[in-house]
Design an enzyme around this catalytic site. Sequence first.
Site, PDB file in Angstrom:
ATOM      1  N   ALA A  65       0.856  -1.183  -0.227  1.00  0.00           N
ATOM      2  CA  ALA A  65      -0.008  -0.051  -0.080  1.00  0.00           C
ATOM      3  C   ALA A  65       0.807   1.212  -0.196  1.00  0.00           C
ATOM      4  CB  ALA A  65      -0.865  -0.196   1.179  1.00  0.00           C
ATOM      5  N   GLY A 109       0.706  -5.107   0.940  1.00  0.00           N
ATOM      6  CA  GLY A 109      -0.557  -5.162   0.053  1.00  0.00           C
ATOM      7  C   GLY A 109      -0.231  -5.852  -1.462  1.00  0.00           C
ATOM      8  N   GLU A 112      -0.522  -9.479  -0.591  1.00  0.00           N
ATOM      9  CA  GLU A 112      -1.904  -9.718  -0.356  1.00  0.00           C
ATOM     10  C   GLU A 112      -2.552  -9.883  -1.667  1.00  0.00           C
ATOM     11  OE1 GLU A 112      -2.011  -6.352   2.547  1.00  0.00           O
ATOM     12  OE2 GLU A 112      -2.547  -7.720   3.892  1.00  0.00           O
ATOM     13  N   GLU A 132       4.610  -4.991   7.248  1.00  0.00           N
ATOM     14  CA  GLU A 132       3.794  -3.696   7.856  1.00  0.00           C
ATOM     15  C   GLU A 132       4.276  -3.635   9.533  1.00  0.00           C
ATOM     16  OE1 GLU A 132       2.720  -6.250   6.397  1.00  0.00           O
ATOM     17  OE2 GLU A 132       1.080  -5.707   4.934  1.00  0.00           O
TER      18      GLU A 132
HETATM   19  N1  CAA Z   1       4.609   3.221  -0.511  1.00  0.00           N
HETATM   20  C1  CAA Z   1       5.151   4.421  -1.121  1.00  0.00           C
HETATM   21  N2  CAA Z   1       6.237   4.538  -1.580  1.00  0.00           N
HETATM   22  C2  CAA Z   1       6.892   3.534  -1.865  1.00  0.00           C
HETATM   23  C3  CAA Z   1       6.683   2.312  -1.370  1.00  0.00           C
HETATM   24  C4  CAA Z   1       5.454   2.194  -0.855  1.00  0.00           C
HETATM   25  N3  CAA Z   1       4.712   0.922  -0.096  1.00  0.00           N
HETATM   26  N4  CAA Z   1       7.576   1.494  -1.741  1.00  0.00           N
HETATM   27  C5  CAA Z   1       8.754   2.045  -2.360  1.00  0.00           C
HETATM   28  N5  CAA Z   1       8.236   3.256  -2.624  1.00  0.00           N
HETATM   29  C6  CAA Z   1       8.819   4.542  -3.198  1.00  0.00           C
HETATM   30  C7  CAA Z   1       9.900   4.769  -2.398  1.00  0.00           C
HETATM   31  O1  CAA Z   1       9.627   5.771  -1.222  1.00  0.00           O
HETATM   32  C8  CAA Z   1      10.856   5.446  -3.342  1.00  0.00           C
HETATM   33  O2  CAA Z   1      10.381   6.838  -3.876  1.00  0.00           O
HETATM   34  P1  CAA Z   1      11.447   7.951  -3.898  1.00  0.00           P
HETATM   35  O3  CAA Z   1      12.350   7.638  -4.984  1.00  0.00           O
HETATM   36  O4  CAA Z   1      10.258   9.185  -4.112  1.00  0.00           O
HETATM   37  O5  CAA Z   1      12.175   8.035  -2.484  1.00  0.00           O
HETATM   38  C9  CAA Z   1      10.757   4.594  -4.602  1.00  0.00           C
HETATM   39  O6  CAA Z   1       9.247   3.795  -4.372  1.00  0.00           O
HETATM   40  C10 CAA Z   1      11.750   3.493  -4.781  1.00  0.00           C
HETATM   41  O7  CAA Z   1      11.799   2.945  -3.566  1.00  0.00           O
HETATM   42  P2  CAA Z   1      13.221   2.764  -2.786  1.00  0.00           P
HETATM   43  O8  CAA Z   1      14.105   4.069  -2.986  1.00  0.00           O
HETATM   44  O9  CAA Z   1      12.909   2.338  -1.204  1.00  0.00           O
HETATM   45  O10 CAA Z   1      13.755   0.963  -3.502  1.00  0.00           O
HETATM   46  P3  CAA Z   1      14.811   0.062  -2.786  1.00  0.00           P
HETATM   47  O11 CAA Z   1      15.201  -0.574  -3.957  1.00  0.00           O
HETATM   48  O12 CAA Z   1      15.755   0.808  -2.016  1.00  0.00           O
HETATM   49  O13 CAA Z   1      14.034  -0.619  -1.848  1.00  0.00           O
HETATM   50  C11 CAA Z   1      12.066  -1.876  -0.998  1.00  0.00           C
HETATM   51  C12 CAA Z   1      12.842  -1.569  -2.157  1.00  0.00           C
HETATM   52  C13 CAA Z   1      12.520  -2.720  -0.047  1.00  0.00           C
HETATM   53  C14 CAA Z   1      10.643  -2.596  -1.517  1.00  0.00           C
HETATM   54  C15 CAA Z   1      11.546  -0.407  -0.123  1.00  0.00           C
HETATM   55  O14 CAA Z   1      11.108   0.664  -1.028  1.00  0.00           O
HETATM   56  C16 CAA Z   1      10.690  -0.796   0.871  1.00  0.00           C
HETATM   57  O15 CAA Z   1      10.592  -1.265   1.893  1.00  0.00           O
HETATM   58  N6  CAA Z   1       9.210  -0.322   0.395  1.00  0.00           N
HETATM   59  C17 CAA Z   1       8.057  -0.498   1.645  1.00  0.00           C
HETATM   60  C18 CAA Z   1       7.758  -1.951   1.593  1.00  0.00           C
HETATM   61  C19 CAA Z   1       6.755  -1.922   2.731  1.00  0.00           C
HETATM   62  O16 CAA Z   1       6.636  -1.659   3.933  1.00  0.00           O
HETATM   63  N7  CAA Z   1       5.266  -2.439   2.216  1.00  0.00           N
HETATM   64  C20 CAA Z   1       4.392  -2.600   2.958  1.00  0.00           C
HETATM   65  C21 CAA Z   1       3.407  -1.326   3.018  1.00  0.00           C
HETATM   66  S1  CAA Z   1       2.015  -1.277   4.119  1.00  0.00           S
HETATM   67  C22 CAA Z   1       0.796  -2.238   3.217  1.00  0.00           C
HETATM   68  O17 CAA Z   1       0.994  -2.863   2.286  1.00  0.00           O
HETATM   69  C23 CAA Z   1      -0.232  -2.287   4.163  1.00  0.00           C
HETATM   70  C24 CAA Z   1      -1.364  -3.545   3.710  1.00  0.00           C
HETATM   71  O18 CAA Z   1      -1.443  -4.502   4.170  1.00  0.00           O
HETATM   72  C25 CAA Z   1      -2.175  -3.313   2.568  1.00  0.00           C
END
Ligand code: CAA
Length: 258
Positions: A65, A109, A112, A132
């Site tokens: 998400a 998500g 999911e 999460e």
């Molecule tokens: N939401 C918003 N933006 C996101 C995102 C997310 N879930 N995942 C990645 N992005 C964005 C980053 O902020 C970044 O944007 P900027 O360039 O503007 O800074 C861009 O995508 C590229 O991401 P990274 O620079 O972080 O890329 P990376 O290769 O270094 O890392 C990653 C990749 C490990 C996937 C890392 O991006 C990450 O940890 N993302 C979040 C994963 C996460 O926590 N997901 C769960 C979300 S909560 C949820 O999903 C609730 C539910 O149950 C529905």
Amino acid sequence: MIYQNINVEKRGKIGWITLNRPKALNALCQALIEDLNHALNMLEDDVSIHVLVITGSDKAFAAGADIKEMKDRSYIDVYMTDFITKGWQRIAQCRKPVIAAVAGYALGGGCEIAMMCDIILAADTAKFGQPEIALGTIPGSGGTQRLTRAVGKSKAMELCLSGRSMDAVEAEKYGLVSRVIPAADLLSETMKLAEKIASMPLPVAMMVKESINRSYETTLSEGLLFERRVFHATFSLQDQKEGMSAFAEKRAPQFKQQ
Ligand code: CAA
């Protein structure tokens, strides 16, 4: 139809949806979910489409998400708007078979949404997880439920409590995905599987899906009864007569409802 966050193509009988928000690793913002729902409604209504495919990019199926979009929302807001229910469950409600072709990150998500599909094919680059807890929340769209049913309690607990993601080999070993495929071949192998399923009679494919899904919702005896009744119902189909006659006559079946 032109979408901002996804690409949609009709490839013969296959409705092919590519999540396309590369700058955010296909993070699932509200606008993307609305695009996806619109496309799913359209493809489900299209009688020429038999199978749906949902895929992402080489780097990310979807990284979850959209954290930036939801981070400041209040309890009363997410509760009153039923955040993450509205729209998000549409994939799970599809009646036609849906395949997820996952390369790269399928986190939160993203994992999911993949689990709402009927079959997950994983590239050898795929990573699945529910991180999460590291954001101070819990999975909100089935991660504690569908993951547990797929991989069992201990593995689901480990993944959801630690936030660790698992690679494609581990995901296959624990039954989350049906196959691991070299990344370069993921889309062609997905197309082959989709075409194979699309060559079967559509109503029967839908009945198979409905019957397997009952097993998640009911007792064994009720599930067996449901299956038996659907099995009986197939005897009303022209395609059942054709399929069995073709076998007896040693020829390929010519299904009508293909
Ligand atoms: N939401 C918003 N933006 C996101 C995102 C997310 N879930 N995942 C990645 N992005 C964005 C980053 O902020 C970044 O944007 P900027 O360039 O503007 O800074 C861009 O995508 C590229 O991401 P990274 O620079 O972080 O890329 P990376 O290769 O270094 O890392 C990653 C990749 C490990 C996937 C890392 O991006 C990450 O940890 N993302 C979040 C994963 C996460 O926590 N997901 C769960 C979300 S909560 C949820 O999903 C609730 C539910 O149950 C529905």
